[in-house]
Design a protein around this motif. Structure first.
Motif, PDB file in Angstrom:
ATOM      1  N   LYS A  40      49.652  81.055  41.954  1.00 59.85           N
ATOM      2  CA  LYS A  40      49.140  79.704  42.173  1.00 59.85           C
ATOM      3  C   LYS A  40      47.615  79.661  42.263  1.00 59.85           C
ATOM      4  CE  LYS A  40      53.162  77.955  44.631  1.00 59.85           C
ATOM      5  NZ  LYS A  40      53.627  77.320  45.882  1.00 59.85           N
ATOM      6  N   ILE A  41      46.971  80.805  42.383  1.00 53.46           N
ATOM      7  CA  ILE A  41      45.522  80.858  42.543  1.00 53.46           C
ATOM      8  C   ILE A  41      44.862  80.846  41.164  1.00 53.46           C
ATOM      9  CG2 ILE A  41      43.611  82.264  43.378  1.00 53.46           C
ATOM     10  CD1 ILE A  41      45.404  83.245  45.590  1.00 53.46           C
ATOM     11  N   THR A  42      43.858  79.982  41.006  1.00 61.48           N
ATOM     12  CA  THR A  42      43.163  79.877  39.724  1.00 61.48           C
ATOM     13  C   THR A  42      42.257  81.092  39.505  1.00 61.48           C
ATOM     14  OG1 THR A  42      41.266  78.692  40.643  1.00 61.48           O
ATOM     15  CG2 THR A  42      43.154  77.357  39.918  1.00 61.48           C
ATOM     16  N   LEU A  43      41.772  81.238  38.290  1.00 62.36           N
ATOM     17  CA  LEU A  43      40.873  82.363  37.979  1.00 62.36           C
ATOM     18  C   LEU A  43      39.595  82.298  38.799  1.00 62.36           C
ATOM     19  CD1 LEU A  43      41.285  82.581  34.100  1.00 62.36           C
ATOM     20  CD2 LEU A  43      42.240  84.099  35.844  1.00 62.36           C
ATOM     21  N   ARG A  44      39.057  81.105  38.980  1.00 59.47           N
ATOM     22  CA  ARG A  44      37.823  80.959  39.757  1.00 59.47           C
ATOM     23  C   ARG A  44      38.070  81.282  41.227  1.00 59.47           C
ATOM     24  NH1 ARG A  44      32.774  81.528  38.358  1.00 59.47           N
ATOM     25  NH2 ARG A  44      32.552  79.732  37.023  1.00 59.47           N
ATOM     26  N   GLU A  45      39.226  80.884  41.732  1.00 66.63           N
ATOM     27  CA  GLU A  45      39.558  81.211  43.119  1.00 66.63           C
ATOM     28  C   GLU A  45      39.741  82.716  43.282  1.00 66.63           C
ATOM     29  OE1 GLU A  45      41.821  77.012  44.236  1.00 66.63           O
ATOM     30  OE2 GLU A  45      43.008  78.762  43.643  1.00 66.63           O
ATOM     31  N   ARG A  46      40.256  83.373  42.242  1.00 60.83           N
ATOM     32  CA  ARG A  46      40.374  84.839  42.290  1.00 60.83           C
ATOM     33  C   ARG A  46      38.994  85.488  42.345  1.00 60.83           C
ATOM     34  NH1 ARG A  46      45.304  86.221  38.056  1.00 60.83           N
ATOM     35  NH2 ARG A  46      46.786  84.834  39.067  1.00 60.83           N
ATOM     36  N   ASP A  47      38.056  84.949  41.577  1.00 62.96           N
ATOM     37  CA  ASP A  47      36.689  85.473  41.617  1.00 62.96           C
ATOM     38  C   ASP A  47      36.090  85.309  43.013  1.00 62.96           C
ATOM     39  OD1 ASP A  47      36.842  86.082  38.924  1.00 62.96           O
ATOM     40  OD2 ASP A  47      35.863  84.218  38.282  1.00 62.96           O
ATOM     41  N   VAL A  48      36.311  84.151  43.601  1.00 63.28           N
ATOM     42  CA  VAL A  48      35.792  83.886  44.953  1.00 63.28           C
ATOM     43  C   VAL A  48      36.428  84.844  45.954  1.00 63.28           C
ATOM     44  CG1 VAL A  48      35.729  82.189  46.822  1.00 63.28           C
ATOM     45  CG2 VAL A  48      35.190  81.477  44.488  1.00 63.28           C
ATOM     46  N   LYS A  81      44.951  77.134  51.747  1.00 61.15           N
ATOM     47  CA  LYS A  81      46.082  76.202  51.698  1.00 61.15           C
ATOM     48  C   LYS A  81      47.239  76.770  50.890  1.00 61.15           C
ATOM     49  CE  LYS A  81      43.483  71.903  52.155  1.00 61.15           C
ATOM     50  NZ  LYS A  81      43.036  70.689  51.442  1.00 61.15           N
ATOM     51  N   LYS A  82      46.928  77.502  49.833  1.00 65.14           N
ATOM     52  CA  LYS A  82      47.961  78.066  48.966  1.00 65.14           C
ATOM     53  C   LYS A  82      48.612  79.307  49.569  1.00 65.14           C
ATOM     54  CE  LYS A  82      45.795  76.367  44.766  1.00 65.14           C
ATOM     55  NZ  LYS A  82      45.138  76.747  43.505  1.00 65.14           N
TER      56      LYS A  82
END
Length: 101
Positions: A40-48, A81-82
């Protein structure tokens, strides 16, 4: 305060802590806490998340990714949240434990 008083105080604090922990729920609920749904985590959230694990602050992450610090904080909130993590430290520890980072 003598040693006996200190020991009694520590026992009282530990007793309160154990009562507080029993309010968290069943064993199953405790086991679920800390899980991250990586799909559920986006690529940008993974980078963060990866940069958070390196100990960078929001401003430093923003500089690395060429985005606003407010956007970084939004990504951090969305990741929390996820997941079922309680805070950022718990989030990074769970990601490391799962082998994600």
């Amino acid at each position: 305060m003598d040693i006996t008083t200190k020991r009694t105080f520590k026992l009282k604090v530990n007793h309160k802590r154990s009562v507080h922990n029993s309010d968290l729920g069943t064993i199953e609920q405790k086991a679920i806490r800390g899980r991250i749904h990586f799909h559920k985590i986006t690529l940008r959230e993974r980078d963060v998340l990866r940069l958070m694990s390196e100990g960078l602050r929001a401003e430093e992450i923003a500089d690395c990714l060429f985005i606003s610090p407010f956007t970084v904080k939004t990504h951090q909130k969305n990741i929390l949240k996820k997941s079922t993590c309680l805070n950022s430290i718990h989030l990074v520890a769970s990601a490391v434990r799962a082998g994600y980072i």
